[in-house]
Design a protein around this motif. Sequence first.
Motif, PDB file in Angstrom:
ATOM      1  N   PRO A 201     -40.269  26.380  32.405  1.00  0.00           N
ATOM      2  CA  PRO A 201     -38.798  26.353  32.043  1.00  0.00           C
ATOM      3  C   PRO A 201     -38.121  27.611  33.131  1.00  0.00           C
ATOM      4  O   PRO A 201     -36.896  27.211  33.102  1.00  0.00           O
ATOM      5  N   ASN A 202     -39.024  28.272  33.229  1.00  0.00           N
ATOM      6  CA  ASN A 202     -38.344  29.830  33.921  1.00  0.00           C
ATOM      7  C   ASN A 202     -38.220  28.959  35.393  1.00  0.00           C
ATOM      8  O   ASN A 202     -37.419  29.888  36.152  1.00  0.00           O
ATOM      9  N   LYS A 203     -38.977  27.969  36.127  1.00  0.00           N
ATOM     10  CA  LYS A 203     -38.775  27.824  37.261  1.00  0.00           C
ATOM     11  C   LYS A 203     -37.676  26.689  37.465  1.00  0.00           C
ATOM     12  O   LYS A 203     -37.283  26.365  38.491  1.00  0.00           O
ATOM     13  N   VAL A 204     -37.944  25.675  36.642  1.00  0.00           N
ATOM     14  CA  VAL A 204     -37.293  24.261  36.539  1.00  0.00           C
ATOM     15  C   VAL A 204     -35.609  24.664  36.757  1.00  0.00           C
ATOM     16  O   VAL A 204     -35.062  25.607  36.026  1.00  0.00           O
ATOM     17  N   GLY A 205     -35.073  24.268  37.750  1.00  0.00           N
ATOM     18  CA  GLY A 205     -33.484  24.464  37.762  1.00  0.00           C
ATOM     19  C   GLY A 205     -33.241  25.468  38.864  1.00  0.00           C
ATOM     20  O   GLY A 205     -32.149  25.438  39.393  1.00  0.00           O
ATOM     21  N   ARG A 206     -34.203  26.391  39.183  1.00  0.00           N
ATOM     22  CA  ARG A 206     -34.071  27.091  40.359  1.00  0.00           C
ATOM     23  C   ARG A 206     -33.958  26.553  41.498  1.00  0.00           C
ATOM     24  O   ARG A 206     -34.518  25.518  41.776  1.00  0.00           O
ATOM     25  N   ARG A 207     -33.190  27.102  42.628  1.00  0.00           N
ATOM     26  CA  ARG A 207     -33.224  26.809  43.733  1.00  0.00           C
ATOM     27  C   ARG A 207     -34.224  27.741  44.776  1.00  0.00           C
ATOM     28  O   ARG A 207     -34.173  28.772  44.832  1.00  0.00           O
ATOM     29  N   LEU A 208     -34.683  26.942  45.540  1.00  0.00           N
ATOM     30  CA  LEU A 208     -35.687  27.665  46.431  1.00  0.00           C
ATOM     31  C   LEU A 208     -34.952  28.149  47.784  1.00  0.00           C
ATOM     32  O   LEU A 208     -33.709  27.581  47.965  1.00  0.00           O
ATOM     33  N   PRO A 209     -35.347  28.939  48.379  1.00  0.00           N
ATOM     34  CA  PRO A 209     -35.014  29.832  49.902  1.00  0.00           C
ATOM     35  C   PRO A 209     -34.451  28.564  50.730  1.00  0.00           C
ATOM     36  O   PRO A 209     -33.360  28.802  51.280  1.00  0.00           O
ATOM     37  N   ASN A 210     -35.189  27.375  50.681  1.00  0.00           N
ATOM     38  CA  ASN A 210     -34.773  26.365  51.707  1.00  0.00           C
ATOM     39  C   ASN A 210     -33.700  25.532  51.157  1.00  0.00           C
ATOM     40  O   ASN A 210     -33.463  24.472  51.761  1.00  0.00           O
ATOM     41  N   GLY A 211     -33.351  25.654  50.020  1.00  0.00           N
ATOM     42  CA  GLY A 211     -32.341  25.016  49.380  1.00  0.00           C
ATOM     43  C   GLY A 211     -32.729  23.951  48.134  1.00  0.00           C
ATOM     44  O   GLY A 211     -31.895  23.272  47.584  1.00  0.00           O
ATOM     45  N   LEU A 212     -33.833  23.728  48.406  1.00  0.00           N
ATOM     46  CA  LEU A 212     -34.600  22.801  47.316  1.00  0.00           C
ATOM     47  C   LEU A 212     -34.474  23.139  46.036  1.00  0.00           C
ATOM     48  O   LEU A 212     -34.520  24.260  45.615  1.00  0.00           O
ATOM     49  N   MET A 213     -34.032  22.023  44.876  1.00  0.00           N
ATOM     50  CA  MET A 213     -34.291  22.362  43.528  1.00  0.00           C
ATOM     51  C   MET A 213     -35.570  22.274  43.009  1.00  0.00           C
ATOM     52  O   MET A 213     -36.176  21.057  43.275  1.00  0.00           O
ATOM     53  N   ILE A 214     -35.878  23.065  42.108  1.00  0.00           N
ATOM     54  CA  ILE A 214     -37.136  22.732  41.252  1.00  0.00           C
ATOM     55  C   ILE A 214     -36.712  21.842  40.064  1.00  0.00           C
ATOM     56  O   ILE A 214     -36.155  22.214  39.262  1.00  0.00           O
ATOM     57  N   HIS A 215     -37.325  20.538  40.282  1.00  0.00           N
ATOM     58  CA  HIS A 215     -37.385  19.690  38.980  1.00  0.00           C
ATOM     59  C   HIS A 215     -38.249  19.548  38.122  1.00  0.00           C
ATOM     60  O   HIS A 215     -39.210  20.058  38.468  1.00  0.00           O
ATOM     61  N   HIS A 216     -37.900  19.164  37.058  1.00  0.00           N
ATOM     62  CA  HIS A 216     -38.835  19.111  36.062  1.00  0.00           C
ATOM     63  C   HIS A 216     -39.892  17.690  36.387  1.00  0.00           C
ATOM     64  O   HIS A 216     -39.296  16.730  36.874  1.00  0.00           O
ATOM     65  N   LEU A 217     -41.289  17.925  36.081  1.00  0.00           N
ATOM     66  CA  LEU A 217     -41.913  16.808  36.205  1.00  0.00           C
ATOM     67  C   LEU A 217     -41.605  15.496  35.624  1.00  0.00           C
ATOM     68  O   LEU A 217     -41.717  14.580  36.108  1.00  0.00           O
ATOM     69  N   GLU A 218     -40.821  15.674  34.472  1.00  0.00           N
ATOM     70  CA  GLU A 218     -40.384  14.374  33.802  1.00  0.00           C
ATOM     71  C   GLU A 218     -39.419  13.631  34.886  1.00  0.00           C
ATOM     72  O   GLU A 218     -39.188  12.433  34.476  1.00  0.00           O
ATOM     73  N   GLU A 219     -38.680  14.128  35.946  1.00  0.00           N
ATOM     74  CA  GLU A 219     -37.672  13.644  36.603  1.00  0.00           C
ATOM     75  C   GLU A 219     -38.411  12.770  37.820  1.00  0.00           C
ATOM     76  O   GLU A 219     -37.571  12.508  38.746  1.00  0.00           O
ATOM     77  N   MET A 220     -39.842  13.084  37.820  1.00  0.00           N
ATOM     78  CA  MET A 220     -40.393  12.721  39.335  1.00  0.00           C
ATOM     79  C   MET A 220     -40.041  10.889  39.306  1.00  0.00           C
ATOM     80  O   MET A 220     -39.700  10.782  40.545  1.00  0.00           O
TER      81      MET A 220
END
Lengths: 215, 215
Positions: B123-142
């Motif tokens: 939960p601490n990672k999901v929703g955050r945006r990476l330096p390259n602009g990609l959003m970290i999605h929850h596995l559920e959203e696969m």
Amino acid sequence: MRGSSKFSKIPTATITRLSIYSRYLEALAQEGVKIIASDKLAQKCGINPAQIRKDLAYFGEFGIRGVGYFVKELLFEIKRILGLNKAWKMALVGVGNLGSALLAHQNFVRQGYEFAAVFDIDPNKVGRRLPNGLMIHHLEEMERVAPEKNVEIGVIATPAAHAQQVASRLIQAGVKAILNFAPIQLQVPEGLAVENVDFTVKLDNLAYHLTMGNT
Amino acid sequence: MRGSSKFSKIPTATITRLSIYSRYLEALAQEGVKIIASDKLAQKCGINPAQIRKDLAYFGEFGIRGVGYFVKELLFEIKRILGLNKAWKMALVGVGNLGSALLAHQNFVRQGYEFAAVFDIDPNKVGRRLPNGLMIHHLEEMERVAPEKNVEIGVIATPAAHAQQVASRLIQAGVKAILNFAPIQLQVPEGLAVENVDFTVKLDNLAYHLTMGNT
DNA sequence: TGGTGTGAACAACTTCACAGCG
DNA sequence: CGCTGTGAAGTTGTTCACACCA
């Protein structure tokens, strides 16, 4: 034929599989399973049962006919064969993204491997101390530090351009085995063991399979 | 026999070697070398010259007798064979130490591979945006995100305990190839390509060589 | 002439099938 | 009886050696 006497030619693939067996045996032992048959283990590993028995036969007779193998005993024997009944000291060269990830990787310790020394050439990194207390040495210090720390395995996590130079230094420092993450074929003298971890090549394999008909 | 028509049985080792050839050809091309003979290339790769010619012969005739191979032309052909004449979209699962290192790894992009989506369950990672602009999605959203981003290759960089579950999710989302960094043998349906990157196993190989007599 | 392309020999590894033993 | 251990058969991958051709 029996026994591990001297230099019987053991296929590399056999050693790789022994390593895989040990992982599953470890899991089984933790689950409290006492005995396992080659068929069962084979299924888990995606390997032919006869293959497992052949692999083990290179080193002795560890099973009981009509029964199977004692999990703990077999695990112990395989670990002994692989040389995992001691703590191996490793030197990491290259504290970049990959190197840092390797340092943080806890599987190593659990498995009996330990980073005893760390090297880099970046002036911003050399001299700094890692969270685990290790000091980052300059590559120049390899010949002094590596023997001091009883390093036996070198781990190369540098850019490809530096990898060969690093390998030579490791060898000069008496290191006899190298785990190479750089995408390059290292030139090393006879008798030295090199294993390459090369995910670019693996990706290319996947790309090929996706492109061509994959049965 | 000639041509790559249909399903000639190509050894996996051949594909792996083609990938290695391509690396050296790339270097040669950059050095401005125009022509190379199999003996020369073989030496660089630590491979038998006949092996190179055999490997190439599976796919056609690319050389000139008495001369050798045009570097650029051969490189192009090998890349075409491997399927590297397109950009492959990857999904990363597991943004831990290793996953982060992979994201930062620039070789991928250079090689034609690209992370198009990133997943985690923390939960601490999901929703955050990476330096390259990609959003970290929850596995559920696969199942939703992966097809949307045209993901073709899944990269598993999670702990072993989660790997199988992640693999199943990737497969359900239509991914046909998996690069697996977790130390576990994935159970996947027929026709799916899996490549394991397993440095624990490689280390065990080194330990064995150091323990036993290495020629 | 010199290096490719390739059938044929060779080597290595895997699987089968069953004897042998607990 | 059931599963290991293993010779023998089968399969796959590698190397040799030379015909062939630019």
